[in-house]
Design an enzyme around this catalytic site. Structure first.
Site, PDB file in Angstrom:
ATOM      1  N   GLY A 276       0.833  -1.192   0.000  1.00 19.07           N
ATOM      2  CA  GLY A 276       0.000   0.000   0.000  1.00 19.07           C
ATOM      3  C   GLY A 276       0.868   1.243   0.000  1.00 19.07           C
ATOM      4  O   GLY A 276       2.050   1.188   0.362  1.00 19.07           O
TER       5      GLY A 276
ATOM      6  N   GLN B 259       3.007   9.990   1.494  1.00 20.88           N
ATOM      7  CA  GLN B 259       4.301   9.306   1.414  1.00 20.88           C
ATOM      8  C   GLN B 259       5.102   9.734   0.196  1.00 20.88           C
ATOM      9  O   GLN B 259       6.320   9.518   0.155  1.00 20.88           O
ATOM     10  CB  GLN B 259       4.107   7.784   1.376  1.00 20.88           C
ATOM     11  CG  GLN B 259       3.585   7.228   2.686  1.00 20.88           C
ATOM     12  CD  GLN B 259       3.490   5.719   2.616  1.00 20.88           C
ATOM     13  OE1 GLN B 259       2.483   5.189   2.187  1.00 20.88           O
ATOM     14  NE2 GLN B 259       4.539   5.027   3.019  1.00 20.88           N
TER      15      GLN B 259
ATOM     16  N   CYS C 215       6.476  -0.347   6.795  1.00 22.52           N
ATOM     17  CA  CYS C 215       6.022   0.812   6.024  1.00 22.52           C
ATOM     18  C   CYS C 215       7.176   1.299   5.155  1.00 22.52           C
ATOM     19  O   CYS C 215       8.313   1.363   5.616  1.00 22.52           O
ATOM     20  CB  CYS C 215       5.581   1.915   6.999  1.00 22.52           C
ATOM     21  SG  CYS C 215       5.038   3.423   6.195  1.00 22.52           S
ATOM     22  N   LEU C 216       6.873   1.635   3.902  1.00 26.85           N
ATOM     23  CA  LEU C 216       7.917   2.116   2.986  1.00 26.85           C
ATOM     24  C   LEU C 216       8.550   3.413   3.493  1.00 26.85           C
ATOM     25  O   LEU C 216       9.675   3.728   3.118  1.00 26.85           O
ATOM     26  CB  LEU C 216       7.329   2.326   1.581  1.00 26.85           C
ATOM     27  CG  LEU C 216       6.913   1.047   0.830  1.00 26.85           C
ATOM     28  CD1 LEU C 216       6.192   1.410  -0.469  1.00 26.85           C
ATOM     29  CD2 LEU C 216       8.111   0.157   0.542  1.00 26.85           C
TER      30      LEU C 216
ATOM     31  N   HIS D  10      -3.911   0.943   7.695  1.00 29.89           N
ATOM     32  CA  HIS D  10      -2.567   1.524   7.679  1.00 29.89           C
ATOM     33  C   HIS D  10      -2.510   2.728   6.720  1.00 29.89           C
ATOM     34  O   HIS D  10      -1.996   3.797   7.071  1.00 29.89           O
ATOM     35  CB  HIS D  10      -1.576   0.429   7.260  1.00 29.89           C
ATOM     36  CG  HIS D  10      -0.147   0.861   7.160  1.00 29.89           C
ATOM     37  ND1 HIS D  10       0.858   0.309   7.923  1.00 29.89           N
ATOM     38  CD2 HIS D  10       0.461   1.777   6.356  1.00 29.89           C
ATOM     39  CE1 HIS D  10       2.018   0.884   7.594  1.00 29.89           C
ATOM     40  NE2 HIS D  10       1.802   1.779   6.650  1.00 29.89           N
ATOM     41  N   GLU D  11      -3.082   2.560   5.517  1.00 33.28           N
ATOM     42  CA  GLU D  11      -3.010   3.641   4.516  1.00 33.28           C
ATOM     43  C   GLU D  11      -3.903   4.816   4.902  1.00 33.28           C
ATOM     44  O   GLU D  11      -3.525   5.978   4.716  1.00 33.28           O
ATOM     45  CB  GLU D  11      -3.371   3.124   3.123  1.00 33.28           C
ATOM     46  CG  GLU D  11      -2.464   2.017   2.583  1.00 33.28           C
ATOM     47  CD  GLU D  11      -0.982   2.260   2.794  1.00 33.28           C
ATOM     48  OE1 GLU D  11      -0.532   3.410   2.703  1.00 33.28           O
ATOM     49  OE2 GLU D  11      -0.261   1.283   3.072  1.00 33.28           O
TER      50      GLU D  11
ATOM     51  N   HIS E 113      -2.267   7.039   7.339  1.00 29.89           N
ATOM     52  CA  HIS E 113      -1.294   7.954   6.722  1.00 29.89           C
ATOM     53  C   HIS E 113      -1.944   9.292   6.356  1.00 29.89           C
ATOM     54  O   HIS E 113      -1.293  10.332   6.394  1.00 29.89           O
ATOM     55  CB  HIS E 113      -0.722   7.348   5.426  1.00 29.89           C
ATOM     56  CG  HIS E 113       0.502   6.498   5.632  1.00 29.89           C
ATOM     57  ND1 HIS E 113       1.668   6.985   6.178  1.00 29.89           N
ATOM     58  CD2 HIS E 113       0.748   5.201   5.334  1.00 29.89           C
ATOM     59  CE1 HIS E 113       2.581   6.011   6.208  1.00 29.89           C
ATOM     60  NE2 HIS E 113       2.042   4.918   5.705  1.00 29.89           N
TER      61      HIS E 113
HETATM   62 NI    NI Z   1       2.936   3.054   5.497  1.00 30.68          NI
END
Ligand code: NI
Length: 160
Positions: free
Chosen positions: A47, A52, A89-90, A131-132, A135
Site C-alpha cells: 500500500g 508518502q 512501512c515504505l 494503515h493507509e 497515513h
Molecule cells: Ni505506510
C-alpha cells in the site's frame, strides 16, 4: 508515468500532516494515482498513501495480491474484531512492529473519476486499508506499535 520519491520518517514532516479531501477528479489526480501504484510496486509494498510521496491529498493505493485498488477520500465506516499483526512501512525502511488492527473493515471511498464505492476488507486487506488511511491523518504504524519486531525479523533474515 513515474516512480516518485518516498518520504521517510524523520526526513519530512509531510508524513505528520493531515491530508486534504480531493475535490477535483482531474488528470493530475489520475497521474498521481498511477505514479503511486508504480512507486508502491517498485518498493515491493502492499500500500502507499499520497503523503508518502509528498502530496497532501486524501488518496491511497492498495494491493495485497488481489489486484490494485485506488481509494480517494477513503473513510472507515465499520470495523469488526481485533487481531495482532506485524506491519512495516515504505516510509520507515528496515523496521517492523506489532500492531492491533480490526479483522474486518468496511471502507467508503471514491474512484479516480469521483464515483463512490464501498469495499469490505478482511485480514491483510483490512490491515492495509487501516494503515493507509492512517497515513492520511499523519499517523504511522509506529504510533500504534505495541512491540518493535525489527530485531526479531532481522534474526530470521526477513529484513536486512
Ligand atoms: Ni505506510
Amino acid at each position: 508515468m513515474a516512480i516518485r520519491r518516498i518520504m521517510e520518517l524523520g526526513q519530512d514532516d509531510v508524513l505528520r500532516k493531515r491530508a486534504r479531501r480531493v475535490e477535483k477528479f482531474d488528470d493530475r489526480l489520475a497521474a498521481l494515482l498511477t505514479d503511486m501504484a508504480e512507486t508502491m510496486e517498485a518498493g515491493d509494498g502492499a500500500g502507499l498513501a499520497a503523503p508518502q510521496v509528498g502530496v497532501l491529498k486524501r488518496c491511497c493505493v492498495v494491493n495485497v495480491g488481489e489486484g490494485l485498488i485506488e481509494l480517494v477520500n477513503p473513510e472507515i465506516v465499520s470495523r469488526e474484531g481485533e487481531m495482532t499483526v506485524i506491519e512495516a512501512c515504505l516510509s520507515v525502511p528496515g523496521r517492523a512492529g506489532r500492531v492491533v488492527r480490526p479483522e474486518r473493515v468496511t471502507v467508503r471511498a471514491q474512484d479516480r473519476f469521483g464515483n463512490p464505492f464501498e469495499i469490505h476488507g478482511e485480514g491483510m486487506l483490512a490491515v492495509c486499508l487501516c494503515h493507509e488511511i492512517d497515513h492520511l491523518d499523519g499517523v504511522l504504524y509506529v504510533d500504534r506499535m505495541i512491540e518493535d519486531c525489527t530485531e526479531e525479523l532481522r534474526e530470521k533474515g526477513a529484513i536486512s
